[in-house]
Write a protein that holds these residues in place. Structure first.
Motif, PDB file in Angstrom:
ATOM      1  N   GLY A  90      22.462  14.286  38.879  1.00 56.61           N
ATOM      2  CA  GLY A  90      22.680  15.242  37.799  1.00 56.61           C
ATOM      3  C   GLY A  90      21.447  15.546  36.978  1.00 56.61           C
ATOM      4  N   PRO A  91      20.317  15.804  37.657  1.00 56.62           N
ATOM      5  CA  PRO A  91      19.081  16.026  36.899  1.00 56.62           C
ATOM      6  C   PRO A  91      19.099  17.334  36.123  1.00 56.62           C
ATOM      7  CG  PRO A  91      18.717  16.612  39.177  1.00 56.62           C
ATOM      8  CD  PRO A  91      20.102  16.024  39.087  1.00 56.62           C
ATOM      9  N   SER A  92      18.324  17.379  35.082  1.00 58.28           N
ATOM     10  CA  SER A  92      18.126  18.615  34.352  1.00 58.28           C
ATOM     11  C   SER A  92      17.428  19.598  35.284  1.00 58.28           C
ATOM     12  CB  SER A  92      17.264  18.358  33.115  1.00 58.28           C
ATOM     13  OG  SER A  92      16.799  19.570  32.582  1.00 58.28           O
ATOM     14  N   VAL A  93      17.880  20.831  35.310  1.00 58.22           N
ATOM     15  CA  VAL A  93      17.273  21.842  36.176  1.00 58.22           C
ATOM     16  C   VAL A  93      15.812  22.043  35.803  1.00 58.22           C
ATOM     17  CG1 VAL A  93      17.345  24.277  36.815  1.00 58.22           C
ATOM     18  CG2 VAL A  93      19.456  22.981  36.673  1.00 58.22           C
ATOM     19  N   THR A  94      15.515  22.052  34.518  1.00 55.95           N
ATOM     20  CA  THR A  94      14.124  22.264  34.101  1.00 55.95           C
ATOM     21  C   THR A  94      13.248  21.082  34.510  1.00 55.95           C
ATOM     22  OG1 THR A  94      14.656  21.415  31.893  1.00 55.95           O
ATOM     23  CG2 THR A  94      14.690  23.796  32.181  1.00 55.95           C
ATOM     24  N   THR A  95      13.762  19.863  34.399  1.00 57.66           N
ATOM     25  CA  THR A  95      13.001  18.684  34.815  1.00 57.66           C
ATOM     26  C   THR A  95      12.767  18.705  36.323  1.00 57.66           C
ATOM     27  OG1 THR A  95      13.954  17.405  33.010  1.00 57.66           O
ATOM     28  CG2 THR A  95      12.962  16.154  34.815  1.00 57.66           C
ATOM     29  N   ALA A  96      13.811  19.045  37.077  1.00 52.69           N
ATOM     30  CA  ALA A  96      13.692  19.107  38.539  1.00 52.69           C
ATOM     31  C   ALA A  96      12.700  20.197  38.947  1.00 52.69           C
ATOM     32  CB  ALA A  96      15.055  19.358  39.166  1.00 52.69           C
ATOM     33  N   ALA A  97      12.750  21.339  38.281  1.00 59.97           N
ATOM     34  CA  ALA A  97      11.829  22.435  38.603  1.00 59.97           C
ATOM     35  C   ALA A  97      10.391  22.029  38.296  1.00 59.97           C
ATOM     36  CB  ALA A  97      12.204  23.684  37.825  1.00 59.97           C
ATOM     37  N   ARG A  98      10.186  21.350  37.161  1.00 59.05           N
ATOM     38  CA  ARG A  98       8.839  20.879  36.825  1.00 59.05           C
ATOM     39  C   ARG A  98       8.317  19.912  37.884  1.00 59.05           C
ATOM     40  NH1 ARG A  98      10.206  18.961  31.586  1.00 59.05           N
ATOM     41  NH2 ARG A  98      10.992  20.844  30.682  1.00 59.05           N
ATOM     42  N   GLY A  99       9.205  19.033  38.361  1.00 54.42           N
ATOM     43  CA  GLY A  99       8.814  18.072  39.387  1.00 54.42           C
ATOM     44  C   GLY A  99       8.428  18.760  40.685  1.00 54.42           C
ATOM     45  N   LEU A 100       9.185  19.792  41.052  1.00 58.69           N
ATOM     46  CA  LEU A 100       8.857  20.538  42.268  1.00 58.69           C
ATOM     47  C   LEU A 100       7.532  21.271  42.126  1.00 58.69           C
ATOM     48  CD1 LEU A 100      12.307  22.042  43.324  1.00 58.69           C
ATOM     49  CD2 LEU A 100      10.963  20.345  44.556  1.00 58.69           C
ATOM     50  N   LEU A 101       7.331  21.864  40.969  1.00 53.25           N
ATOM     51  CA  LEU A 101       6.085  22.597  40.750  1.00 53.25           C
ATOM     52  C   LEU A 101       4.886  21.658  40.778  1.00 53.25           C
ATOM     53  CD1 LEU A 101       7.141  25.135  37.982  1.00 53.25           C
ATOM     54  CD2 LEU A 101       6.642  25.622  40.376  1.00 53.25           C
ATOM     55  N   THR A 102       5.056  20.486  40.219  1.00 56.07           N
ATOM     56  CA  THR A 102       3.969  19.511  40.186  1.00 56.07           C
ATOM     57  C   THR A 102       3.618  19.053  41.600  1.00 56.07           C
ATOM     58  OG1 THR A 102       4.759  18.737  38.046  1.00 56.07           O
ATOM     59  CG2 THR A 102       3.204  17.329  39.186  1.00 56.07           C
ATOM     60  N   ARG A 103       4.641  18.846  42.430  1.00 57.28           N
ATOM     61  CA  ARG A 103       4.404  18.381  43.802  1.00 57.28           C
ATOM     62  C   ARG A 103       3.801  19.468  44.690  1.00 57.28           C
ATOM     63  NH1 ARG A 103      10.041  16.172  44.992  1.00 57.28           N
ATOM     64  NH2 ARG A 103      10.342  15.706  42.831  1.00 57.28           N
ATOM     65  N   THR A 104       4.139  20.724  44.427  1.00 55.12           N
ATOM     66  CA  THR A 104       3.689  21.800  45.311  1.00 55.12           C
ATOM     67  C   THR A 104       2.451  22.534  44.789  1.00 55.12           C
ATOM     68  OG1 THR A 104       5.211  23.367  44.270  1.00 55.12           O
ATOM     69  CG2 THR A 104       5.994  22.197  46.237  1.00 55.12           C
ATOM     70  N   SER A 105       2.023  22.229  43.582  1.00 50.92           N
ATOM     71  CA  SER A 105       0.850  22.889  43.046  1.00 50.92           C
ATOM     72  C   SER A 105      -0.404  22.387  43.742  1.00 50.92           C
ATOM     73  CB  SER A 105       0.711  22.610  41.537  1.00 50.92           C
ATOM     74  OG  SER A 105       1.790  23.133  40.846  1.00 50.92           O
ATOM     75  N   PRO A 106      -1.275  23.307  44.076  1.00 51.58           N
ATOM     76  CA  PRO A 106      -2.539  22.866  44.707  1.00 51.58           C
ATOM     77  C   PRO A 106      -3.366  22.074  43.707  1.00 51.58           C
ATOM     78  CG  PRO A 106      -2.593  25.235  44.287  1.00 51.58           C
ATOM     79  CD  PRO A 106      -1.218  24.740  43.902  1.00 51.58           C
ATOM     80  N   THR A 107      -4.014  21.065  44.191  1.00 47.34           N
ATOM     81  CA  THR A 107      -4.881  20.285  43.320  1.00 47.34           C
ATOM     82  C   THR A 107      -6.208  20.995  43.170  1.00 47.34           C
ATOM     83  OG1 THR A 107      -5.610  18.996  45.215  1.00 47.34           O
ATOM     84  CG2 THR A 107      -3.831  18.068  43.900  1.00 47.34           C
ATOM     85  N   PRO A 108      -6.748  20.977  41.978  1.00 47.99           N
ATOM     86  CA  PRO A 108      -8.016  21.662  41.777  1.00 47.99           C
ATOM     87  C   PRO A 108      -9.130  21.013  42.590  1.00 47.99           C
ATOM     88  CG  PRO A 108      -7.249  20.623  39.738  1.00 47.99           C
ATOM     89  CD  PRO A 108      -6.242  20.359  40.788  1.00 47.99           C
ATOM     90  N   GLY A 109      -9.979  21.832  43.110  1.00 48.02           N
ATOM     91  CA  GLY A 109     -11.088  21.350  43.925  1.00 48.02           C
ATOM     92  C   GLY A 109     -12.193  20.756  43.073  1.00 48.02           C
ATOM     93  N   PRO A 110     -13.224  20.178  43.722  1.00 46.90           N
ATOM     94  CA  PRO A 110     -14.341  19.545  42.990  1.00 46.90           C
ATOM     95  C   PRO A 110     -15.203  20.517  42.263  1.00 46.90           C
ATOM     96  CG  PRO A 110     -14.601  19.264  45.382  1.00 46.90           C
ATOM     97  CD  PRO A 110     -13.336  20.003  45.133  1.00 46.90           C
TER      98      PRO A 110
END
Length: 138
Positions: free
Chosen positions: A118-138
């Motif tokens: 029963g996660p919060s939709v906003t918390t779950a969406a933030r988690g997905l965005l964090t996992r799928t966001s590209p990491t900044p390069g050097p």
């Protein structure tokens, strides 16, 4: 429409419920499962089995006060009950022939959310965005 609207209702339910803060979210959803268990009582299409099903759902809802898993199980049980009523031609809303079918499509959406904790939709969406966001390069 028979499938799309119930899926939308399930997603809407999950979205609105996720606005309730924990631990109240779980408690509220346990109460909703208990109420869902009694939804067919007034029609009585399955006789005494309606009362037995309601009793089972009250037990599952009580266990759901401490466990999202039990709430999810409750929604899956209600899905099965919806299917039985749809096949027997005794819909949850007597004036809407496919209402039990719609409920049987909507309920698993809610069940999956509950089984996920029963996660919060906003918390779950933030988690997905964090996992799928590209990491900044050097």
């Amino acid at each position: 429409m028979t499938v799309v609207v119930p899926l939308f209702v399930g997603v809407l339910y999950v979205t609105l419920m996720s606005l309730i803060r924990e631990p109240h979210r779980r408690t509220f959803n346990a109460l909703m499962v208990a109420g869902a268990g009694a939804a067919y009582l007034s029609g009585g299409g399955l006789g005494v089995a309606e009362i037995a099903f309601t009793a089972v759902m009250v037990y599952v809802a009580f266990r759901g006060l401490g466990s999202w898993t039990f709430i999810g199980i409750g929604w899956l049980l209600h899905t099965a009950w919806d299917v039985v009523h749809h096949l027997r031609g005794e819909p949850i809303l007597p004036f809407a022939h496919d209402s039990s079918l719609g409920c049987a499509i909507c309920d698993p959406v809610i069940a999956l959310w509950c089984l996920a904790g029963g996660p919060s939709v906003t918390t779950a969406a933030r988690g997905l965005l964090t996992r799928t966001s590209p990491t900044p390069g050097p």
